[in-house]
Design a protein around this motif. Structure first.
Motif, PDB file in Angstrom:
ATOM      1  N   ALA A   1       0.845  -1.206   0.000  1.00 25.36           N
ATOM      2  CA  ALA A   1       0.000   0.000   0.000  1.00 25.36           C
ATOM      3  C   ALA A   1       0.873   1.247   0.000  1.00 25.36           C
ATOM      4  O   ALA A   1       1.824   1.341   0.762  1.00 25.36           O
ATOM      5  CB  ALA A   1      -0.895   0.011   1.227  1.00 25.36           C
ATOM      6  N   PRO A   2       0.588   2.225  -0.857  1.00 26.52           N
ATOM      7  CA  PRO A   2       1.373   3.462  -0.841  1.00 26.52           C
ATOM      8  C   PRO A   2       1.122   4.247   0.435  1.00 26.52           C
ATOM      9  O   PRO A   2       0.028   4.235   0.980  1.00 26.52           O
ATOM     10  CB  PRO A   2       0.853   4.220  -2.066  1.00 26.52           C
ATOM     11  N   ARG A   3       2.146   4.933   0.909  1.00 24.41           N
ATOM     12  CA  ARG A   3       2.052   5.729   2.125  1.00 24.41           C
ATOM     13  C   ARG A   3       2.324   7.183   1.789  1.00 24.41           C
ATOM     14  O   ARG A   3       3.337   7.515   1.199  1.00 24.41           O
ATOM     15  CB  ARG A   3       3.052   5.247   3.175  1.00 24.41           C
ATOM     16  N   ALA A   4       1.417   8.057   2.172  1.00 26.91           N
ATOM     17  CA  ALA A   4       1.624   9.484   1.983  1.00 26.91           C
ATOM     18  C   ALA A   4       2.465  10.067   3.108  1.00 26.91           C
ATOM     19  O   ALA A   4       3.026  11.144   2.977  1.00 26.91           O
ATOM     20  CB  ALA A   4       0.281  10.200   1.918  1.00 26.91           C
ATOM     21  N   ASP A   5       2.536   9.348   4.250  1.00 26.98           N
ATOM     22  CA  ASP A   5       3.235   9.842   5.430  1.00 26.98           C
ATOM     23  C   ASP A   5       4.675   9.360   5.409  1.00 26.98           C
ATOM     24  O   ASP A   5       4.950   8.179   5.169  1.00 26.98           O
ATOM     25  CB  ASP A   5       2.528   9.322   6.686  1.00 26.98           C
ATOM     26  N   MET A   6       5.632  10.267   5.664  1.00 27.79           N
ATOM     27  CA  MET A   6       7.032   9.882   5.680  1.00 27.79           C
ATOM     28  C   MET A   6       7.419   9.181   6.983  1.00 27.79           C
ATOM     29  O   MET A   6       8.474   8.557   7.050  1.00 27.79           O
ATOM     30  CB  MET A   6       7.906  11.116   5.504  1.00 27.79           C
ATOM     31  N   TYR A   7       6.588   9.264   8.010  1.00 32.39           N
ATOM     32  CA  TYR A   7       6.930   8.703   9.311  1.00 32.39           C
ATOM     33  C   TYR A   7       6.501   7.242   9.401  1.00 32.39           C
ATOM     34  O   TYR A   7       5.382   6.893   9.025  1.00 32.39           O
ATOM     35  CB  TYR A   7       6.255   9.494  10.433  1.00 32.39           C
ATOM     36  N   GLU A   8       7.388   6.398   9.897  1.00 27.59           N
ATOM     37  CA  GLU A   8       7.054   4.993  10.124  1.00 27.59           C
ATOM     38  C   GLU A   8       7.954   4.482  11.239  1.00 27.59           C
ATOM     39  O   GLU A   8       9.107   4.095  11.016  1.00 27.59           O
ATOM     40  CB  GLU A   8       7.253   4.166   8.855  1.00 27.59           C
ATOM     41  N   ASP A   9       7.442   4.515  12.457  1.00 29.12           N
ATOM     42  CA  ASP A   9       8.225   4.126  13.619  1.00 29.12           C
ATOM     43  C   ASP A   9       8.732   2.697  13.448  1.00 29.12           C
ATOM     44  O   ASP A   9       7.961   1.785  13.166  1.00 29.12           O
ATOM     45  CB  ASP A   9       7.373   4.235  14.879  1.00 29.12           C
ATOM     46  N   GLY A  10      10.029   2.505  13.595  1.00 32.36           N
ATOM     47  CA  GLY A  10      10.627   1.185  13.470  1.00 32.36           C
ATOM     48  C   GLY A  10      11.176   0.861  12.099  1.00 32.36           C
ATOM     49  O   GLY A  10      11.900  -0.127  11.938  1.00 32.36           O
ATOM     50  N   LEU A  11      10.863   1.669  11.090  1.00 31.98           N
ATOM     51  CA  LEU A  11      11.411   1.423   9.760  1.00 31.98           C
ATOM     52  C   LEU A  11      12.866   1.884   9.712  1.00 31.98           C
ATOM     53  O   LEU A  11      13.162   3.058   9.938  1.00 31.98           O
ATOM     54  CB  LEU A  11      10.603   2.180   8.700  1.00 31.98           C
ATOM     55  N   GLU A  12      13.772   0.957   9.448  1.00 33.33           N
ATOM     56  CA  GLU A  12      15.192   1.271   9.358  1.00 33.33           C
ATOM     57  C   GLU A  12      15.787   0.586   8.141  1.00 33.33           C
ATOM     58  O   GLU A  12      15.356  -0.497   7.755  1.00 33.33           O
ATOM     59  CB  GLU A  12      15.929   0.829  10.628  1.00 33.33           C
TER      60      GLU A  12
END
Length: 360
Positions: free
Chosen positions: A266-277
């Motif tokens: 799914a595309p994400r418009a939000d740049m924030y994603e806690d835990g994404l490294e």
């Protein structure tokens, strides 16, 4: 053809008063070609498109930039740059009139320059051309497809300072009060009012002889969503004249500045994603060939698992060639293949194209 106008003459024409010497330059680029792109996600999704492509090597644009001599080595400066889709004539950058760039500032040979307004972050200015032969160009081959913070990231409401060049070294730092759109009010007793994406960008670059290097750091935070994404990049290049080598390494944490399709496709418009490294890598090579240049690169984003979801390593392989027809006009061709795009298992993208670019 670049056209330089004397603002003194313009001022006399409009106001009848002579002013300090001012120059204004009209410039632009038109880049259009024909390309093919195919995207597959396993056996469940396939899409393809053949047709005109726009802004592949350089985003199509027109702009105005100028200076006014204020005396004692001080100058007032401005730049307005409008992006457009040359295949349709529509404005780019969400329809902004000057979406590519809109700044006013001051500069001096001894102390550097200060720019206020919409502009690219330091990573986009310093990193791309060092780390990759494609720089921030050529679509999927763009170094920003892996190093998101260098993906020609433009921030609104930016204050940026850059030093002069000291023996090849230059330092820059900037702060955006809200990276996208008008700045929100901070209303007392309303914790949801101050919904600004505040950005910090900084970096150091070195260019002297055959050596190029760049180190950048970017951070964006939003108190309302309690998000903070951080990214840093290191790029190196060495020009042997017969061949130029490029390399880059970086990391992104708790999000992705400048791009993102993560989680179940799914595309994400939000740049924030806690835990994404992710650890980011690229190597590339370019070499002169006749009146042109051949380019090749490999780039990889090695993702950590995200909230129990396994993300695969994204790899992008790219090959390109440019050929100069004149000082201002060139033709180009490129091809790029991406595997496990955005960390999604068996997501593939193939892009090829040929185009014509003219600068004026």
């Amino acid at each position: 053809m670049k056209k330089t106008l004397l603002a003194a003459a313009l001022t006399v024409g409009f106001f009848g008063v002579a002013q300090a010497e001012t120059s204004v330059t009209l410039y632009g680029i038109i880049d259009t070609g024909i390309g093919y792109n195919k995207v597959e996600v396993g056996d469940n999704y396939e899409a393809k498109k053949v047709g005109l492509i726009n802004g592949v090597q350089s985003g199509s644009r027109w702009g105005l930039k100028g200076t006014e001599d204020l005396g004692d080595g001080l100058q007032a400066i401005f730049q307005l740059e409008s992006g457009f889709d040359s295949s349709t004539g529509f404005s780019a950058q969400d329809g902004r009139l000057f979406g590519r760039h809109a700044t006013i500032g001051l500069q001096g040979e001894s102390w550097g320059r200060l720019d206020l307004g919409r502009q690219t972050n330091i990573a986009s200015k310093y990193f791309g051309d060092v780390a990759s032969p494609f720089g921030a160009s050529f679509g999927q081959a763009n170094v920003g497809a892996t190093f998101g913070s260098a993906n020609t990231v433009r921030w609104d409401n930016m204050v940026m300072y850059q030093t002069p060049n000291f023996s090849g070294f230059q330092f820059g730092v900037g702060y955006s009060f809200n990276t996208n759109g008008s700045q929100d009010w901070d209303v007392d007793n309303d914790p949801t009012s101050d919904d600004n994406d505040e950005g910090i960008t900084t970096g150091l670059r070195y260019a002297n002889g055959p050596i190029g290097a760049a180190l950048t750091y970017d951070q964006v935070k939003n108190d309302v969503v309690d998000g903070k994404v951080k990214a840093w990049n290191l790029g190196l290049s060495y020009d042997f004249e017969v061949v130029k080598l490029h390399a880059g390494f970086g990391q992104t944490k708790d999000g992705w500045i400048g791009a993102g399709n993560f989680g179940a496709g799914a595309p994400r418009a939000d740049m924030y994603e806690d835990g994404l490294e992710a650890n980011l890598y690229t190597v590339g090579v370019s070499a002169p060939l006749g009146a042109g240049k051949v380019m090749a690169s490999w780039a990889m984003a090695d993702f950590d698992d995200l909230n129990g979801q396994e993300l695969d390593k994204q790899s992008i392989y790219s090959l390109g060639y440019t050929y100069a027809l004149s000082k201002r006009t060139n033709i180009y061709a490129y091809g790029s293949y991406a595997d496990n795009l955005y960390g999604l298992d068996d997501a593939k993208s193939t892009a090829v194209g040929v185009g014509l670019r003219h600068q004026f």
